[in-house]
Design a protein around this motif. Structure first.
Motif, PDB file in Angstrom:
ATOM      1  N   PRO A 104       0.827  -1.214   0.000  1.00 58.24           N
ATOM      2  CA  PRO A 104       0.000   0.000   0.000  1.00 58.24           C
ATOM      3  C   PRO A 104       0.860   1.263   0.000  1.00 58.24           C
ATOM      4  O   PRO A 104       1.866   1.342   0.700  1.00 58.24           O
ATOM      5  N   ASN A 105       0.478   2.219  -0.829  1.00 54.82           N
ATOM      6  CA  ASN A 105       1.116   3.541  -0.941  1.00 54.82           C
ATOM      7  C   ASN A 105       2.454   3.521  -1.675  1.00 54.82           C
ATOM      8  O   ASN A 105       3.110   4.559  -1.778  1.00 54.82           O
ATOM      9  N   TYR A 106       2.901   2.350  -2.157  1.00 55.52           N
ATOM     10  CA  TYR A 106       4.193   2.308  -2.851  1.00 55.52           C
ATOM     11  C   TYR A 106       4.207   3.312  -4.007  1.00 55.52           C
ATOM     12  O   TYR A 106       3.219   3.432  -4.729  1.00 55.52           O
ATOM     13  N   PRO A 107       5.295   4.072  -4.210  1.00 59.56           N
ATOM     14  CA  PRO A 107       6.617   3.995  -3.568  1.00 59.56           C
ATOM     15  C   PRO A 107       6.746   4.793  -2.276  1.00 59.56           C
ATOM     16  O   PRO A 107       7.851   4.947  -1.759  1.00 59.56           O
ATOM     17  N   ASN A 108       5.642   5.323  -1.764  1.00 60.54           N
ATOM     18  CA  ASN A 108       5.689   5.993  -0.471  1.00 60.54           C
ATOM     19  C   ASN A 108       5.641   4.957   0.652  1.00 60.54           C
ATOM     20  O   ASN A 108       5.457   3.765   0.413  1.00 60.54           O
ATOM     21  N   ALA A 109       5.775   5.421   1.870  1.00 64.86           N
ATOM     22  CA  ALA A 109       5.856   4.513   3.014  1.00 64.86           C
ATOM     23  C   ALA A 109       4.554   3.739   3.200  1.00 64.86           C
ATOM     24  O   ALA A 109       3.456   4.286   3.054  1.00 64.86           O
ATOM     25  N   TYR A 110       4.673   2.462   3.508  1.00 66.77           N
ATOM     26  CA  TYR A 110       3.496   1.642   3.777  1.00 66.77           C
ATOM     27  C   TYR A 110       2.956   1.946   5.181  1.00 66.77           C
ATOM     28  O   TYR A 110       3.670   2.468   6.042  1.00 66.77           O
ATOM     29  N   PRO A 111       1.686   1.627   5.452  1.00 62.87           N
ATOM     30  CA  PRO A 111       1.091   1.928   6.763  1.00 62.87           C
ATOM     31  C   PRO A 111       1.651   1.036   7.871  1.00 62.87           C
ATOM     32  O   PRO A 111       2.244  -0.016   7.619  1.00 62.87           O
ATOM     33  N   LEU A 112       1.423   1.464   9.088  1.00 63.13           N
ATOM     34  CA  LEU A 112       1.753   0.656  10.256  1.00 63.13           C
ATOM     35  C   LEU A 112       0.696  -0.427  10.467  1.00 63.13           C
ATOM     36  O   LEU A 112      -0.472  -0.262  10.111  1.00 63.13           O
ATOM     37  N   ASN A 113       1.129  -1.533  11.041  1.00 72.06           N
ATOM     38  CA  ASN A 113       0.225  -2.565  11.556  1.00 72.06           C
ATOM     39  C   ASN A 113      -0.759  -3.065  10.492  1.00 72.06           C
ATOM     40  O   ASN A 113      -1.976  -2.994  10.654  1.00 72.06           O
ATOM     41  N   ILE A 114      -0.243  -3.574   9.392  1.00 65.81           N
ATOM     42  CA  ILE A 114      -1.103  -4.137   8.353  1.00 65.81           C
ATOM     43  C   ILE A 114      -0.674  -5.570   8.046  1.00 65.81           C
ATOM     44  O   ILE A 114       0.455  -5.982   8.329  1.00 65.81           O
ATOM     45  N   GLU A 115      -1.594  -6.309   7.477  1.00 65.92           N
ATOM     46  CA  GLU A 115      -1.311  -7.649   6.962  1.00 65.92           C
ATOM     47  C   GLU A 115      -2.044  -7.800   5.641  1.00 65.92           C
ATOM     48  O   GLU A 115      -3.263  -7.663   5.585  1.00 65.92           O
ATOM     49  N   CYS A 116      -1.305  -8.054   4.585  1.00 64.69           N
ATOM     50  CA  CYS A 116      -1.875  -8.190   3.246  1.00 64.69           C
ATOM     51  C   CYS A 116      -1.601  -9.603   2.738  1.00 64.69           C
ATOM     52  O   CYS A 116      -0.468 -10.087   2.819  1.00 64.69           O
ATOM     53  N   LEU A 117      -2.628 -10.244   2.190  1.00 66.14           N
ATOM     54  CA  LEU A 117      -2.495 -11.581   1.618  1.00 66.14           C
ATOM     55  C   LEU A 117      -3.003 -11.566   0.180  1.00 66.14           C
ATOM     56  O   LEU A 117      -4.155 -11.210  -0.071  1.00 66.14           O
ATOM     57  N   TRP A 118      -2.134 -11.931  -0.747  1.00 66.01           N
ATOM     58  CA  TRP A 118      -2.532 -12.107  -2.137  1.00 66.01           C
ATOM     59  C   TRP A 118      -2.465 -13.596  -2.472  1.00 66.01           C
ATOM     60  O   TRP A 118      -1.470 -14.265  -2.170  1.00 66.01           O
ATOM     61  N   HIS A 119      -3.504 -14.118  -3.098  1.00 65.99           N
ATOM     62  CA  HIS A 119      -3.523 -15.505  -3.564  1.00 65.99           C
ATOM     63  C   HIS A 119      -3.596 -15.485  -5.086  1.00 65.99           C
ATOM     64  O   HIS A 119      -4.559 -14.967  -5.658  1.00 65.99           O
ATOM     65  N   ILE A 120      -2.582 -16.043  -5.732  1.00 63.86           N
ATOM     66  CA  ILE A 120      -2.523 -16.072  -7.191  1.00 63.86           C
ATOM     67  C   ILE A 120      -2.785 -17.501  -7.654  1.00 63.86           C
ATOM     68  O   ILE A 120      -2.126 -18.442  -7.200  1.00 63.86           O
ATOM     69  N   TYR A 121      -3.764 -17.663  -8.546  1.00 66.71           N
ATOM     70  CA  TYR A 121      -4.128 -18.969  -9.078  1.00 66.71           C
ATOM     71  C   TYR A 121      -3.930 -18.954 -10.590  1.00 66.71           C
ATOM     72  O   TYR A 121      -4.580 -18.181 -11.297  1.00 66.71           O
ATOM     73  N   ALA A 122      -3.037 -19.803 -11.075  1.00 67.27           N
ATOM     74  CA  ALA A 122      -2.825 -19.940 -12.513  1.00 67.27           C
ATOM     75  C   ALA A 122      -3.633 -21.133 -13.027  1.00 67.27           C
ATOM     76  O   ALA A 122      -4.181 -21.921 -12.250  1.00 67.27           O
ATOM     77  N   GLU A 123      -3.690 -21.285 -14.333  1.00 68.64           N
ATOM     78  CA  GLU A 123      -4.358 -22.435 -14.928  1.00 68.64           C
ATOM     79  C   GLU A 123      -3.608 -23.715 -14.552  1.00 68.64           C
ATOM     80  O   GLU A 123      -2.389 -23.692 -14.341  1.00 68.64           O
ATOM     81  N   PRO A 124      -4.324 -24.851 -14.444  1.00 65.13           N
ATOM     82  CA  PRO A 124      -3.629 -26.128 -14.214  1.00 65.13           C
ATOM     83  C   PRO A 124      -2.555 -26.358 -15.273  1.00 65.13           C
ATOM     84  O   PRO A 124      -2.746 -26.059 -16.450  1.00 65.13           O
ATOM     85  N   GLY A 125      -1.406 -26.877 -14.840  1.00 64.69           N
ATOM     86  CA  GLY A 125      -0.301 -27.092 -15.758  1.00 64.69           C
ATOM     87  C   GLY A 125       0.625 -25.904 -15.894  1.00 64.69           C
ATOM     88  O   GLY A 125       1.594 -25.953 -16.648  1.00 64.69           O
ATOM     89  N   TYR A 126       0.334 -24.825 -15.160  1.00 62.65           N
ATOM     90  CA  TYR A 126       1.176 -23.634 -15.179  1.00 62.65           C
ATOM     91  C   TYR A 126       1.768 -23.401 -13.791  1.00 62.65           C
ATOM     92  O   TYR A 126       1.304 -23.970 -12.802  1.00 62.65           O
ATOM     93  N   ARG A 127       2.781 -22.561 -13.722  1.00 62.96           N
ATOM     94  CA  ARG A 127       3.339 -22.131 -12.452  1.00 62.96           C
ATOM     95  C   ARG A 127       3.307 -20.608 -12.404  1.00 62.96           C
ATOM     96  O   ARG A 127       3.040 -19.943 -13.408  1.00 62.96           O
ATOM     97  N   VAL A 128       3.613 -20.048 -11.234  1.00 58.60           N
ATOM     98  CA  VAL A 128       3.630 -18.598 -11.053  1.00 58.60           C
ATOM     99  C   VAL A 128       5.070 -18.156 -10.832  1.00 58.60           C
ATOM    100  O   VAL A 128       5.740 -18.642  -9.913  1.00 58.60           O
ATOM    101  N   ASP A 129       5.565 -17.275 -11.688  1.00 56.27           N
ATOM    102  CA  ASP A 129       6.894 -16.677 -11.535  1.00 56.27           C
ATOM    103  C   ASP A 129       6.723 -15.268 -10.980  1.00 56.27           C
ATOM    104  O   ASP A 129       5.975 -14.461 -11.540  1.00 56.27           O
TER     105      ASP A 129
END
Length: 275
Positions: free
Chosen positions: A62-87
């Motif tokens: 959050p806020n990149y390239p400025n300073a991110y907030p205090l006391n946060i937790e961010c979770l991103w879940h990336i799902y690709a098609e079967p047979g693929y990987r995530v780089d």
């Protein structure tokens, strides 16, 4: 908060929700009204979320390239098609440096959660151009900050590429194999592939294992092929079988399994020493 009357001076204080939903209710009675009503502005702030079947994208604190907030937790879940990987390419990262990245950190997992998925990376301090790849078609990214000392955060680009393994299958029938199966090829020494097979409600799934060739270890602890009734990473799943070595049934007879409900999962794991 309930509001009525007129505000001719300072406006009411800003209202911030504690979750991702807000309900605004406006009520008037049958009395004739000549008031003009109300006007409000809102904006959504936060981080994280699910990203499904996007071949390329950008994730940042959050806020990149400025300073991110205090006391946060961010979770991103990336799902690709079967047979693929995530780089994932972390192009820039600047996070509070502490011993073992105890306070602020960026973590990357190969899987769909941050609890029991293999940890690929835990990073703090300043760095650039860090590359990690998921073992299968799912990746979880977790960014955490504490109550003091913030920096600029991070910016990363993800891309889905073929040659991955694992995935979720909703089809009536199909075939799954380990990466590079056939022709004398080998899967990667460090592999964690999870295949989730789903059927319609009140249906069962029949699975036939035609072949396997996996390095032997005591109790198949280092490398194995495992079959579960249910999702393997949930507490109520039942381990149906766990294999290593080679298929040695008479005349290489196939092995068959049946789920008790509409979910069956298969996991291929290798510790990175053999394939």
């Amino acid at each position: 908060m309930t509001l009525c009357g007129n505000y001719t001076g300072s406006l009411p204080p800003m209202i911030r929700t504690g979750q991702n939903e807000a309900i605004i209710q406006f009520i008037s009675d049958e009395t004739r009204s000549i008031e003009s009503g109300f006007r409000l502005e809102w904006s959504a702030t936060g981080c994280g979320g699910e990203i499904r079947n996007h071949p390329v994208g950008v994730i940042s604190s959050p806020n990149y390239p400025n300073a991110y907030p205090l006391n946060i937790e961010c979770l991103w879940h990336i799902y690709a098609e079967p047979g693929y990987r995530v780089d994932l390419l972390i192009e820039d990262i600047d996070i509070e440096l502490t011993h073992e990245c105890t306070y602020d950190n960026l973590q990357v997992f190969s899987g769909n959660n941050d609890r029991d998925s293999p940890l690929l990376l835990k990073q703090c301090s300043r760095a650039a151009n860090i590359h990690v790849s998921s073992y299968g078609n799912e990746m979880t990214i977790k960014f955490t900050s504490d109550l003091s000392n913030v920096q600029h955060g991070f910016n990363a680009t993800f891309r889905t590429t073929e040659r991955g393994c694992g995935g979720t299958y909703f089809t009536d029938q199909g075939t799954i194999t380990s990466p590079n199966y056939g022709g004398g090829n080998h899967y990667d020494p460090k592999t964690d592939c999870s295949y989730r097979l789903l059927a319609e409600e009140n249906f069962e799934i029949e699975l036939t294992v035609n072949d396997y060739d996996i390095p032997r270890s005591i109790n198949c602890s280092a490398s194995y092929l495992a079959i579960y009734d249910g999702f393997f990473d949930e507490s109520d799943s039942v381990l149906l079988a766990k294999f290593c070595g080679q298929l040695t049934q008479p005349s290489n007879q196939a092995l068959q399994f049946r789920s008790n409900n509409s979910i069956l999962s298969v996991r291929l794991f290798s510790d990175g020493l053999h394939s």
